[in-house]
Design an enzyme around this catalytic site. Structure first.
Site, PDB file in Angstrom:
ATOM      1  N   GLU A 218     -12.080 -51.738   2.825  1.00  0.00           N
ATOM      2  CA  GLU A 218     -13.313 -52.537   2.933  1.00  0.00           C
ATOM      3  C   GLU A 218     -13.336 -53.134   4.331  1.00  0.00           C
ATOM      4  O   GLU A 218     -12.647 -54.120   4.599  1.00  0.00           O
ATOM      5  CB  GLU A 218     -13.312 -53.653   1.868  1.00  0.00           C
ATOM      6  CG  GLU A 218     -13.431 -53.145   0.436  1.00  0.00           C
ATOM      7  CD  GLU A 218     -14.850 -52.735   0.067  1.00  0.00           C
ATOM      8  OE1 GLU A 218     -15.796 -53.079   0.814  1.00  0.00           O
ATOM      9  OE2 GLU A 218     -15.015 -52.061  -0.950  1.00  0.00           O
TER      10      GLU A 218
ATOM     11  N   CYS B  97     -18.510 -60.462   6.455  1.00  0.00           N
ATOM     12  CA  CYS B  97     -18.471 -59.041   6.818  1.00  0.00           C
ATOM     13  C   CYS B  97     -19.852 -58.401   6.804  1.00  0.00           C
ATOM     14  O   CYS B  97     -20.130 -57.513   7.592  1.00  0.00           O
ATOM     15  CB  CYS B  97     -17.545 -58.274   5.885  1.00  0.00           C
ATOM     16  SG  CYS B  97     -18.010 -58.422   4.153  1.00  0.00           S
TER      17      CYS B  97
END
Ligand code: NAD
Length: 464
Positions: free
Chosen positions: A212, A246
């Site tokens: 991720e 993110c």
């Protein structure tokens, strides 16, 4: 005599604990209930830790960390029985009589490595999936958010099976010791540079991974929408957690007719959210470390600032900042910003924005604010990103039915909801066929002309 490294056998230790405990529905449910109880009972301690690490307002911590994980747990508890059920699969007639099904097996010993920006959410949301799928877990939180890391190390053994779930605090040295071992799965969240280290270590053991990662998530805005509404959403999604998200909008591509209106609306939106002096707002976070303040100072644009730009190294404060007149070759456009600086670039139209996005690595998220259906459709069909949100930002994360993950350099694999359960399970194929009658004689040699005829006609039809 040299002391044995207690971390050196952790994968084998938790694998053995899992073999001993099994992976029944009851055990999985117990672990999820334990995690839920921990988050509810220890919420004040976790909020304190997040305040210490990132100056996160407790309400923000509730929304983006504690509450987020609780929602994942509720979803898993509600659906776990169904997820664990074997799934019957149709067999081709040529194999009849027989039955086929799939079962979801736990993978075994799972290593979760998490980052500092949402240190609780990004440790515990994958843990929910790993536990729902019946695995043993070693969790390695980030050393850059030490208070949250310490709180998890303290409370997790009190609420979960302490042999089945272990927390290892530390940085690269401890992670390296863990990575030397054979895991059944590695789930890593963090930057692309370390991801290459993780992927290389995993490859040595042929261990599958979810990565991720991050990158520069673009936002497109044209003049067809109400720019005040756009600015409110854009400002919150960019400046929540001081831009250290993110999936934060990294930069904005705006059409000329929307530019001035958007800049003015963004200025108002930031004042609405954090007041005229964000430094004194309890709702505005801080940069996680002095190193990251230095990194951001180096890319802070020197001109074209519509607001913000103030940096206080001592208190790790960087103001919500809007930089106008930015072009693709500016330093701020090189790497993921991961801080509260929002560059605005002007593009002639949606086609130019799409070309700009496609000339760069595939982003984790892409945001389109437009009332124009054909513009939205163009982004959907002509770009590739982990996710695409229309007229909103970050929101796809909170839908358990949507997979969350990247594509290309923004990562591979996905999780949340059922996708987490699937990530940490092996879907085993099971076929069962009675010995008699033996309907397989056609496939055994000796191969005669008659068998050839049958294979060409009958088998081709029955295999469908
Ligand atoms: P970080 O510095 O906390 O590192 C992440 C983890 O890697 C930590 O546990 C750390 O101990 C470990 N690590 C660091 N160096 C290592 C090494 N040399 N060897 C082995 N392990 C090592 O966090 P970060 O990387 O700064 O996190 C920010 C990045 O993560 C950004 O790029 C962001 O976009 C990305 N991110 C992605 C997601 C997502 O869900 N896709 C979520 C959050 C952050």
């Amino acid at each position: 005599m040299a002391q044995a490294n207690p971390l050196g056998t952790l994968a084998a230790d938790v694998r053995a604990a899992r073999a001993e405990r099994g992976s029944s529905y009851t055990l999985r449910r117990q672990q999820l209930l334990g995690l839920r109880a921990m988050l509810i009972e220890r919420a004040p301690e976790f909020e304190q830790a997040l305040l210490a690490d990132l100056a996160k307002n407790p309400v923000e911590s509730e929304i983006t960390e504690i509450g987020f994980v609780l929602a994942e747990i509720e979803h898993a508890l509600r659906h776990l029985k169904k997820w664990m059920r074997p799934r019957r699969v149709r067999i081709p007639l040529s194999l009849a009589p027989a039955t086929a099904r799939t079962v979801s097996d736990p993978l075994g010993a799972v290593l979760i490595i998490s980052p500092w920006n949402y240190p609780l959410q990004l440790s515990l949301a994958p843990l929910v999936g790993a536990l729902a799928a019946g695995n043993a877990v070693v969790l390695k939180p980030s050393e850059i958010s030490p208070a949250t890391s310490a709180a998890m190390a303290l409370f997790i053994p009190q609420y979960l099976d302490a042999d089945l779930v272990r927390v290892v605090e530390g940085g690269p040295a401890e992670t390296t010791t863990l990575l030397d071992q054979q895991w059944d799965y590695i789930f890593y969240t963090g930057n692309e540079h370390v991801a290459r280290i993780i992927a290389a270590a995993a490859a040595k053991h042929l261990t599958p991974t979810t990565l991720e990662l991050g990158g520069k998530s673009p936002t497109f805005v044209d003049a067809s929408s109400n720019l005040n509404h756009v600015a409110k959403r854009l400002a919150w999604t960019k400046f929540v957690n001081a831009g250290q998200t993110c999936v934060a909008p990294d930069y904005v591509l705006v059409t000329p007719d929307a530019h001035d209106g958007l800049v003015a609306a963004l200025r108002d939106a930031v004042t609405d959210l954090f007041g005229s002096d964000p430094r004194s707002s309890a709702d505005y976070g801080r940069i996680v470390s002095a190193n990251h303040v230095t990194r951001l100072s180096a890319v802070m644009p020197k001109k074209g600032l519509a607001f913000g730009g103030q940096i206080d190294q001592k208190t790790k404060y960087i103001a919500p900042t809007l930089a106008t007149g930015v072009v693709g070759s500016d330093p701020i456009m090189r790497d993921e910003i991961f801080g509260p600086i929002l560059p605005i670039l002007t593009v002639a139209n949606a086609d130019e924005a799409i070309a700009f996005v496609n000339a760069r690595p595939k982003p984790l998220a892409l945001y389109v604010y437009s009332a124009n259906k054909s513009v939205r459709r163009a982004f959907e069909t002509q770009t590739s990103s982990g996710a695409l949100d229309v007229n909103v930002g970050l929101a796809h994360m909170s839908v358990p039915g949507l997979p969350f993950g990247g594509v290309g350099t923004s990562g591979h694999g996905a999780y949340h909801g059922k996708r987490s359960f699937d990530t940490f399970s092996h879907e085993k194929a099971i076929l069962s066929k009675p010995l008699a009658p033996d309907t397989l004689t056609l496939i055994y040699p000796p191969y005669t002309a008659q068998k050839q005829r049958l294979a060409r006609t009958l088998l081709r039809r029955l295999s469908r």
